[in-house]
Design an enzyme around this catalytic site. Structure first.
Site: not given
Length: 381
Positions: A106, A155, A251, A275
């Protein structure tokens, strides 16, 4: 406690990990209806049992973006993963490597990119948000590229943070959070020793490397709130597509039209995801959204899916709905919080065994054999 499933790891993590970190991983946004539906909609899909088809040569391996995976799963990016076990991102990455699947780091990890890549031989994936500070984005992308990260996961469903009420109740945010966390650490001695004392520094490694100063957990929510960019659009990703040499995965796709936009943009893959129910409560579960997206873009782009996967049967269900592979988030975090690298390895072994059962009893010898024919249409019964 006897561990035989991801649910067992969740219950064990509830006991071992302080509430502010357990509920950060376990919770969703608002009333958590999407979080709930992610699990129930997937679990409610009936598998079509078929027998006497000679399943003696069952194979769970796939190839994805030029990489061989032992099973169609990738460890998903989880923020502050290093707060669940000592240098948690390193342990999770090593577990994934040992079990033959990729790990995704991340943006807001505790361990910086370089610490994780130095501990493994397999190239890891890296996840990035669109942030207001484009200088940070360029800096971290350059580091990810230099460290040999193979795939970029972008993301896009977080232009603004979701309202996560549990975080205020647990002490992750809200009044007196520092005092509440300290008291929780005292009552969770294993975590306090393993993570609180031996797992330092408790800083966002990638952010701190850019700012030149320690950005700790107390600054985490503030930093995210200040840097998420609600003006995000496809044009903001163009320079990143030009810069990044490897596969790029978008994503946070829940709509077929957005999936088609990702194809037109030139992405190599998408992740059908809400998410984990942590953003827009009331959005479709991934299991509900996936079939129409697969109908729209299957074959034009690689489709991954996450949210709600709690066992190997769920992986098979996602593949039957149209995914090429899956991403696992909460399940591995629970295992990491309980037993570190060994816990994640065991959880992946459990998932793989569960996949073997599901594939054998639906008579699907290879991953490519799994189609919607593996599901029962209950509306016709």
């Amino acid at each position: 406690m006897i561990i035989s499933s991801a649910n067992d790891y969740r219950e064990a993590a509830r006991r071992r990990v302080p509430p502010f970190m357990f509920h950060y991983a376990d919770g969703g946004s608002f009333a958590e209806r999407t979080l709930e539906r992610n699990v129930t909609d997937l679990a409610d899909l009936a598998l079509r049992q078929r027998v006497l088809k000679d399943m003696s040569k069952l194979d769970t391996e796939i190839e994805l973006f030029g990489e061989k995976l032992a099973m169609p799963a990738v460890l998903a990016p989880v923020g502050a993963c290093g707060m669940y076990a000592r240098r948690g991102e390193v342990q999770a990455a090593q577990a994934a490597e040992n079990k033959g699947i990729p790990f995704t780091l991340s943006t807001v990890s505790i361990c910086p990119i370089e610490e994780v890549t130095a501990a493994i031989k397999r190239p890891m994936w890296f996840q990035l948000y669109v942030l207001k500070d484009r200088g940070f984005m360029k800096h971290v992308l350059e580091r990810a590229k230099a460290a040999g990260c193979s795939t970029l996961v972008f993301t896009v469903d977080m232009p603004t943070p979701g309202a996560r009420y549990r975080d205020r109740h647990s002490g992750m945010s809200g009044d007196y959070k520092e005092i509440r966390r300290t008291l929780q650490a005292v009552t969770h001695p294993f975590w306090a020793w393993d993570v609180g004392i031996k797992g330092k520094p408790h800083t966002l490694g990638n952010v701190s490397a850019y700012t030149g100063k320690a950005v700790g957990l107390d600054d985490y929510v503030v930093w995210l709130g200040e840097n998420f960019d609600p003006s995000i659009s496809w044009k903001d990703l163009e320079w990143i597509r030009d810069f990044w040499d490897g596969p790029m995965v978008i994503k946070g796709i829940l709509d077929p039209e957005d999936a088609k936009d990702a194809v037109r943009f030139g992405a190599d893959g998408i992740v059908v995801s809400n998410h984990g129910g942590r953003q827009l409560d009331g959005a479709l579960s991934s299991a509900r959204a996936l079939p129409s997206i697969a109908d729209a873009v299957k074959g034009d782009i690689k489709i991954l899916a996450d949210s709600g996967i709690r066992n190997g049967l769920d992986i098979v269900r996602m593949l039957a709905l149209g995914a090429d592979a899956t991403m696992l988030g909460r399940a591995f975090v629970y295992a990491l919080g309980v037993a570190g690298k060994a816990g994640v390895e065991n959880m992946l072994d459990i998932f793989k065994k569960e996949m073997h059962v599901a594939m054998t009893l639906t008579s699907n010898q290879k991953i490519s054999d799994i189609t919607r024919d593996a599901l029962v249409d209950l509306s016709k019964l």
